[in-house]
Design a protein around this motif. Structure first.
Motif, PDB file in Angstrom:
ATOM      1  N   TRP A 107      -0.132  98.789  48.311  1.00 12.43           N
ATOM      2  CA  TRP A 107       0.659  99.115  49.501  1.00 12.43           C
ATOM      3  C   TRP A 107      -0.111  99.971  50.511  1.00 12.43           C
ATOM      4  CZ3 TRP A 107       1.463 100.953  44.576  1.00 12.43           C
ATOM      5  CH2 TRP A 107       1.244 102.312  44.375  1.00 12.43           C
ATOM      6  N   MET A 108      -1.321 100.381  50.130  1.00 10.60           N
ATOM      7  CA  MET A 108      -2.119 101.198  51.056  1.00 10.60           C
ATOM      8  C   MET A 108      -3.200 100.341  51.702  1.00 10.60           C
ATOM      9  SD  MET A 108      -2.958 104.682  49.052  1.00 10.60           S
ATOM     10  CE  MET A 108      -1.700 105.840  48.603  1.00 10.60           C
ATOM     11  N   THR A 109      -3.591 100.725  52.921  1.00  9.16           N
ATOM     12  CA  THR A 109      -4.690 100.023  53.581  1.00  9.16           C
ATOM     13  C   THR A 109      -6.005 100.436  52.910  1.00  9.16           C
ATOM     14  OG1 THR A 109      -5.079 101.823  55.132  1.00  9.16           O
ATOM     15  CG2 THR A 109      -3.506 100.095  55.827  1.00  9.16           C
ATOM     16  N   GLU A 127     -12.958 116.029  58.283  1.00 11.47           N
ATOM     17  CA  GLU A 127     -14.017 115.750  57.322  1.00 11.47           C
ATOM     18  C   GLU A 127     -13.693 114.483  56.523  1.00 11.47           C
ATOM     19  OE1 GLU A 127     -16.858 116.889  56.922  1.00 11.47           O
ATOM     20  OE2 GLU A 127     -17.463 116.922  54.800  1.00 11.47           O
ATOM     21  N   ARG A 128     -12.398 114.328  56.190  1.00 14.62           N
ATOM     22  CA  ARG A 128     -11.959 113.123  55.464  1.00 14.62           C
ATOM     23  C   ARG A 128     -12.259 111.889  56.298  1.00 14.62           C
ATOM     24  NH1 ARG A 128      -6.643 115.539  54.353  1.00 14.62           N
ATOM     25  NH2 ARG A 128      -5.681 113.955  55.651  1.00 14.62           N
ATOM     26  N   ARG A 129     -11.921 111.983  57.570  1.00 11.63           N
ATOM     27  CA  ARG A 129     -12.113 110.841  58.456  1.00 11.63           C
ATOM     28  C   ARG A 129     -13.585 110.445  58.503  1.00 11.63           C
ATOM     29  NH1 ARG A 129      -9.169 111.928  63.751  1.00 11.63           N
ATOM     30  NH2 ARG A 129      -7.417 111.901  62.347  1.00 11.63           N
ATOM     31  N   ARG A 130     -14.446 111.447  58.602  1.00  8.89           N
ATOM     32  CA  ARG A 130     -15.896 111.183  58.666  1.00  8.89           C
ATOM     33  C   ARG A 130     -16.392 110.538  57.358  1.00  8.89           C
ATOM     34  NH1 ARG A 130     -20.479 113.307  56.917  1.00  8.89           N
ATOM     35  NH2 ARG A 130     -19.533 115.075  55.855  1.00  8.89           N
ATOM     36  N   LEU A 131     -15.966 111.102  56.231  1.00  8.22           N
ATOM     37  CA  LEU A 131     -16.439 110.586  54.935  1.00  8.22           C
ATOM     38  C   LEU A 131     -15.980 109.147  54.703  1.00  8.22           C
ATOM     39  CD1 LEU A 131     -15.862 113.776  52.738  1.00  8.22           C
ATOM     40  CD2 LEU A 131     -18.074 112.697  53.193  1.00  8.22           C
ATOM     41  N   VAL A 132     -14.716 108.878  55.073  1.00  3.74           N
ATOM     42  CA  VAL A 132     -14.175 107.521  54.883  1.00  3.74           C
ATOM     43  C   VAL A 132     -14.939 106.540  55.768  1.00  3.74           C
ATOM     44  CG1 VAL A 132     -12.136 106.062  55.257  1.00  3.74           C
ATOM     45  CG2 VAL A 132     -11.876 108.322  54.208  1.00  3.74           C
ATOM     46  N   GLN A 133     -15.150 106.946  57.027  1.00  2.00           N
ATOM     47  CA  GLN A 133     -15.866 106.093  57.979  1.00  2.00           C
ATOM     48  C   GLN A 133     -17.270 105.777  57.470  1.00  2.00           C
ATOM     49  OE1 GLN A 133     -13.976 105.153  60.562  1.00  2.00           O
ATOM     50  NE2 GLN A 133     -15.591 103.617  60.869  1.00  2.00           N
ATOM     51  N   GLU A 134     -17.962 106.796  57.034  1.00  2.00           N
ATOM     52  CA  GLU A 134     -19.345 106.610  56.559  1.00  2.00           C
ATOM     53  C   GLU A 134     -19.401 105.732  55.318  1.00  2.00           C
ATOM     54  OE1 GLU A 134     -21.257 110.806  58.140  1.00  2.00           O
ATOM     55  OE2 GLU A 134     -21.270 110.390  55.990  1.00  2.00           O
ATOM     56  N   ALA A 135     -18.446 105.963  54.404  1.00  2.00           N
ATOM     57  CA  ALA A 135     -18.457 105.184  53.158  1.00  2.00           C
ATOM     58  C   ALA A 135     -18.160 103.711  53.451  1.00  2.00           C
ATOM     59  CB  ALA A 135     -17.429 105.749  52.173  1.00  2.00           C
ATOM     60  N   LEU A 136     -17.199 103.466  54.354  1.00  2.00           N
ATOM     61  CA  LEU A 136     -16.879 102.069  54.669  1.00  2.00           C
ATOM     62  C   LEU A 136     -18.032 101.390  55.402  1.00  2.00           C
ATOM     63  CD1 LEU A 136     -13.087 102.362  55.575  1.00  2.00           C
ATOM     64  CD2 LEU A 136     -14.091 101.225  53.590  1.00  2.00           C
ATOM     65  N   GLU A 137     -18.709 102.145  56.242  1.00  2.00           N
ATOM     66  CA  GLU A 137     -19.907 101.583  56.901  1.00  2.00           C
ATOM     67  C   GLU A 137     -20.971 101.253  55.868  1.00  2.00           C
ATOM     68  OE1 GLU A 137     -21.464 104.117  60.024  1.00  2.00           O
ATOM     69  OE2 GLU A 137     -19.535 103.886  61.055  1.00  2.00           O
ATOM     70  N   GLN A 145     -10.910  98.190  57.710  1.00  2.00           N
ATOM     71  CA  GLN A 145     -10.252  99.421  57.251  1.00  2.00           C
ATOM     72  C   GLN A 145      -8.727  99.403  57.346  1.00  2.00           C
ATOM     73  OE1 GLN A 145     -10.810 103.005  59.632  1.00  2.00           O
ATOM     74  NE2 GLN A 145     -12.413 101.892  60.713  1.00  2.00           N
ATOM     75  N   ASP A 146      -8.177  98.555  58.230  1.00  2.00           N
ATOM     76  CA  ASP A 146      -6.718  98.510  58.321  1.00  2.00           C
ATOM     77  C   ASP A 146      -6.101  97.373  57.515  1.00  2.00           C
ATOM     78  OD1 ASP A 146      -6.517 100.759  59.980  1.00  2.00           O
ATOM     79  OD2 ASP A 146      -7.210  99.546  61.689  1.00  2.00           O
ATOM     80  N   ALA A 147      -6.957  96.637  56.796  1.00  2.00           N
ATOM     81  CA  ALA A 147      -6.438  95.546  55.954  1.00  2.00           C
ATOM     82  C   ALA A 147      -5.860  96.122  54.669  1.00  2.00           C
ATOM     83  CB  ALA A 147      -7.568  94.579  55.626  1.00  2.00           C
ATOM     84  N   HIS A 148      -5.034  95.314  53.991  1.00  2.00           N
ATOM     85  CA  HIS A 148      -4.537  95.679  52.669  1.00  2.00           C
ATOM     86  C   HIS A 148      -5.375  94.927  51.623  1.00  2.00           C
ATOM     87  CE1 HIS A 148      -1.181  97.258  54.971  1.00  2.00           C
ATOM     88  NE2 HIS A 148      -0.878  97.958  53.893  1.00  2.00           N
ATOM     89  N   GLN A 158     -13.913  95.123  45.502  1.00  2.00           N
ATOM     90  CA  GLN A 158     -14.781  95.982  44.700  1.00  2.00           C
ATOM     91  C   GLN A 158     -15.627  96.889  45.615  1.00  2.00           C
ATOM     92  OE1 GLN A 158     -14.605  97.530  42.221  1.00  2.00           O
ATOM     93  NE2 GLN A 158     -15.450  96.483  40.442  1.00  2.00           N
ATOM     94  N   ARG A 159     -15.955  96.375  46.813  1.00  2.00           N
ATOM     95  CA  ARG A 159     -16.647  97.233  47.793  1.00  2.00           C
ATOM     96  C   ARG A 159     -15.770  98.422  48.178  1.00  2.00           C
ATOM     97  NH1 ARG A 159     -21.099  94.819  50.782  1.00  2.00           N
ATOM     98  NH2 ARG A 159     -21.326  92.763  49.891  1.00  2.00           N
ATOM     99  N   VAL A 160     -14.468  98.182  48.308  1.00  2.00           N
ATOM    100  CA  VAL A 160     -13.552  99.282  48.651  1.00  2.00           C
ATOM    101  C   VAL A 160     -13.593 100.327  47.528  1.00  2.00           C
ATOM    102  CG1 VAL A 160     -11.174  99.955  49.171  1.00  2.00           C
ATOM    103  CG2 VAL A 160     -12.036  97.738  49.969  1.00  2.00           C
ATOM    104  N   ALA A 161     -13.566  99.833  46.279  1.00  2.00           N
ATOM    105  CA  ALA A 161     -13.595 100.769  45.138  1.00  2.00           C
ATOM    106  C   ALA A 161     -14.909 101.560  45.148  1.00  2.00           C
ATOM    107  CB  ALA A 161     -13.445  99.999  43.833  1.00  2.00           C
ATOM    108  N   ILE A 162     -15.995 100.906  45.516  1.00  2.00           N
ATOM    109  CA  ILE A 162     -17.289 101.610  45.576  1.00  2.00           C
ATOM    110  C   ILE A 162     -17.263 102.634  46.724  1.00  2.00           C
ATOM    111  CG2 ILE A 162     -19.780 101.350  46.000  1.00  2.00           C
ATOM    112  CD1 ILE A 162     -19.546  98.589  44.596  1.00  2.00           C
TER     113      ILE A 162
END
Ligand code: ADP
Length: 277
Positions: A107-109, A127-137, A145-148, A158-162
């Motif tokens: 249920w989360m993006t 800081e959360r926003r930066r870390l999430v952005q960097e990890a997804l990049e 990032q807005d997909a489910h 599996q990339r999301v989990a990584i």
């Protein structure tokens, strides 16, 4: 042609131990049954190393990983992470499991999934926003990032989990057969992703797999486990060049030698061979 002997691993002299597994033993008890899953495991993983663990099915790999992650108490022996004895899930560790489908919240993006452990760690919002952005990049998923999760392929999930593990900035990243359920091409891509993240971030990685080629391709060292009750059969140094790619590395004669050696060890393990004590 001269061949360099394949042998017991010499750990890099410079590496300080990030993880120390000492005399680990795990006996499952219950319902009148006793199963000695892990008999005696001792090894270390140096800071910044990428070490693979292979062993036949039922060798106790999952048991070992759960003990290291502090999710299971060991019967005797101990696990020490950065000098601290592990008695519960340690803060400096992240785990990527095989079951990506079950490890993400549907249920989360994508962004919310990656952000969740950072919220629990009380990382401030910016800081959360930066870390999430960097990890997804880093895993090539900025656009998603807005997909489910259900809108993504298995490899992307599996990339999301990584990304979630990487965003957490762990000192030790545990990976439990993370690519067992994806197709061969995706698996190759994800292997390269792990190597590039490992190099870029300097994180220590302990990667559990039953795939011998994968272990040799990824690791600097491969720890081969016996069948249960488990001991270390051999630690093999992977003396392949650090710059690896799927085509060149896998066609090196040395890759074939190392693969053959580990294969023989795993066959021995399956037939119940144990090192002389
Ligand atoms: P692997 O991950 O290498 O396949 P496991 O750690 O899952 O190996 O299992 C090692 C051994 O411990 C097997 O014999 C398995 O049947 C046994 N085992 C695992 N979990 C339990 C449990 N909760 N209770 C009893 N026996 C278990």
């Amino acid at each position: 042609m001269t061949t360099t002997p394949i042998g017991a691993a010499a750990r890099p002299e410079t590496a300080t131990a990030m993880l120390d597994v000492r005399g680990l033993k795990k006996v499952y008890e219950g319902r009148g049954r006793t199963v000695e899953a892990v008999r005696d495991l001792t090894f270390t993983v140096g800071s910044g190393e990428l070490v693979c663990i292979v062993g036949p099915s039922g060798a106790g790999k999952t048991t070992l990983l759960r003990c290291i992650a502090g999710l299971l108490d060991c019967t005797s022996g101990e696990v020490v992470l950065e000098g601290e004895k592990v008695t519960g899930p340690p803060p400096g560790m992240a785990v990527v499991f095989q079951e990506y489908g079950r490890s993400l919240f549907p249920w989360m993006t994508v962004r919310q999934n990656v952000e969740l452990p950072l919220k629990e760690k009380k990382v401030p919002k910016a800081e959360r926003r930066r870390l999430v952005q960097e990890a997804l990049e880093a895993v090539g998923l900025s656009e998603a990032q807005d997909a489910h999760p259900f809108q993504l392929s298995g490899g992307m999930q599996q990339r999301v989990a990584i990304a979630r593990a990487v965003a957490y900035e762990p000192h030790l990243l545990l990976m439990d057969e993370p690519f067992a359920a994806v197709d061969a091409q995706t698996r190759a891509d994800l292997e390269d992703l792990v190597r590039s993240l490992w190099k870029r971030l300097g994180v220590t990685v302990l990667f559990v797999t039953h795939d011998i080629d994968e272990a040799v391709y990824l690791g600097r060292r491969v720890i081969v486990l016996s069948s249960s009750p488990t001991v270390v059969l051999e630690e093999v140094t992977v003396d392949l060049p650090d710059e690896r790619d799927q085509l060149t590395t896998r066609s090196l004669p040395r890759f074939a030698e190392l693969r053959g050696h580990v294969y023989e060890l795993v066959q021995q393990a399956k037939s119940g061979h144990r090192p002389a004590s």
